[in-house]
Design a protein around this motif. Structure first.
Motif, short mmCIF file in Angstrom:
data_model
loop_
_atom_site.label_atom_id
_atom_site.label_comp_id
_atom_site.label_asym_id
_atom_site.label_seq_id
_atom_site.Cartn_x
_atom_site.Cartn_y
_atom_site.Cartn_z
N THR A 106 1.04 -1.43 0.04
CA THR A 106 0.02 -0.04 -0.06
C THR A 106 0.82 1.26 0.04
N THR A 107 0.28 2.51 -0.51
CA THR A 107 0.97 3.62 -0.47
C THR A 107 0.67 4.35 0.61
N PHE A 109 -10.03 5.15 -1.16
CA PHE A 109 -9.57 6.46 -0.26
C PHE A 109 -8.35 7.21 -0.82
N ASP A 110 -8.17 7.26 -1.90
CA ASP A 110 -6.91 7.92 -2.45
C ASP A 110 -5.59 7.40 -2.02
N GLU A 149 -7.62 -9.90 2.22
CA GLU A 149 -8.60 -8.83 2.74
C GLU A 149 -8.39 -7.65 1.79
N ILE A 150 -9.44 -7.60 0.90
CA ILE A 150 -9.42 -6.41 -0.09
C ILE A 150 -10.87 -6.12 -0.32
N ASP A 151 -11.03 -5.02 -1.14
CA ASP A 151 -12.21 -4.49 -1.49
C ASP A 151 -12.90 -5.07 -2.65
N TRP A 152 -14.17 -4.76 -2.92
CA TRP A 152 -14.97 -5.24 -4.09
C TRP A 152 -14.20 -4.91 -5.34
N GLN A 153 -13.52 -4.07 -5.44
CA GLN A 153 -12.69 -3.70 -6.98
C GLN A 153 -11.70 -4.77 -6.98
N ILE A 211 -14.84 9.87 8.52
CA ILE A 211 -15.74 9.06 8.72
C ILE A 211 -17.04 9.19 8.13
N SER A 212 -17.26 10.48 7.75
CA SER A 212 -18.46 10.97 6.94
C SER A 212 -18.45 10.22 5.51
N ARG A 213 -17.15 10.51 4.99
CA ARG A 213 -16.82 9.90 3.80
C ARG A 213 -16.83 8.47 3.74
N ARG A 214 -16.44 8.03 4.94
CA ARG A 214 -16.65 6.27 4.85
C ARG A 214 -18.13 5.82 4.79
N MET A 215 -18.88 6.51 5.51
CA MET A 215 -20.21 6.37 5.66
C MET A 215 -20.94 6.44 4.31
N ARG A 216 -20.53 7.48 3.62
CA ARG A 216 -21.33 7.69 2.35
C ARG A 216 -20.84 6.49 1.23
#
Length: 203
Positions: free
Chosen positions: A37-38, A75-76, A99-103, A143-148
């Motif tokens: 990861t970067t 998340f950039d 342990e990865i995301d949907w992409q 947190i707001s961004r993660r919820m969105r």
């Protein structure tokens, strides 16, 4: 006998990492793939154990060289899974968890049709937000961004083989463990392990 490849995904705060770490600690045959990861290391994270922390230039070189079986921008920050490291563990007979995301999950499925995928759901949006705040790792904007983003991430649950709701941790861990153990008993794995027994029984 080669191992199984498992994909575990979830929205941030659903408890995915805690479940996976608990599974690995109780199942000697399971290994967790360590991603590159970067993003900067968080307090307490160890390079090579939690992630391989690299700069953008190094990550780009590895990606361009085709060293990742999947990579994504989350998340950039960029994340990627070393194909050679995963293959080496599978050939040694270990089950490997990504342990990865949907992409990343989409990329892995396209190249590894025999993988097993699990999506972890929170019991509610309120619980998800509470868990994000309890971690104490993110500011209010994050947190707001993660919820969105959680709703968009959760919408991809239909692409996964299994769903687990992480309401009670022990129950969720039991379900995740059951999926891993059941996969080891697939006929294609058992035939390789018990060739001599089957030959004797059918003689």
């Amino acid at each position: 006998m080669s191992g199984n490849l498992f994909i575990v995904a979830a929205p941030s705060g659903a408890g995915k990492t805690s479940l996976v770490n608990a599974l690995v600690s109780t199942q000697p045959q399971v290994r967790l793939s360590v991603s590159h990861t970067t993003r900067p290391a968080r307090a307490g994270e160890i390079d090579g154990q939690d992630y391989h922390f690299v700069d953008m230039a190094t990550f780009g070189q590895m990606r361009d060289a085709g060293e990742f079986m999947e990579s994504a921008n989350v998340f950039d920050n960029f994340y990627g899974t070393s194909a050679s490291a995963v293959q080496a563990q599978l050939l040694q007979g270990f089950d490997v968890i990504l342990e990865i995301d949907w992409q990343g999950a989409q990329q892995v499925r396209n190249n590894f049709a025999d993988s097993h995928s699990v999506f972890i759901l929170p019991p509610s949006k309120a619980t998800l937000e509470q868990r994000l705040r309890h971690r104490g790792q993110d500011d209010e904007a994050t947190i707001s961004r993660r919820m969105r983003d959680a709703e968009r991430e959760i919408s991809h649950y239909v692409e996964f083989d299994y769903l687990i709701v992480n309401d009670d941790f022990d129950t969720a861990l039991h379900s995740l463990t059951a999926i891993v153990v059941a996969a080891r008993h697939q006929q294609r794995h058992q035939v390789n392990q018990y060739q001599s027994l089957l030959a004797e029984l059918l003689a």
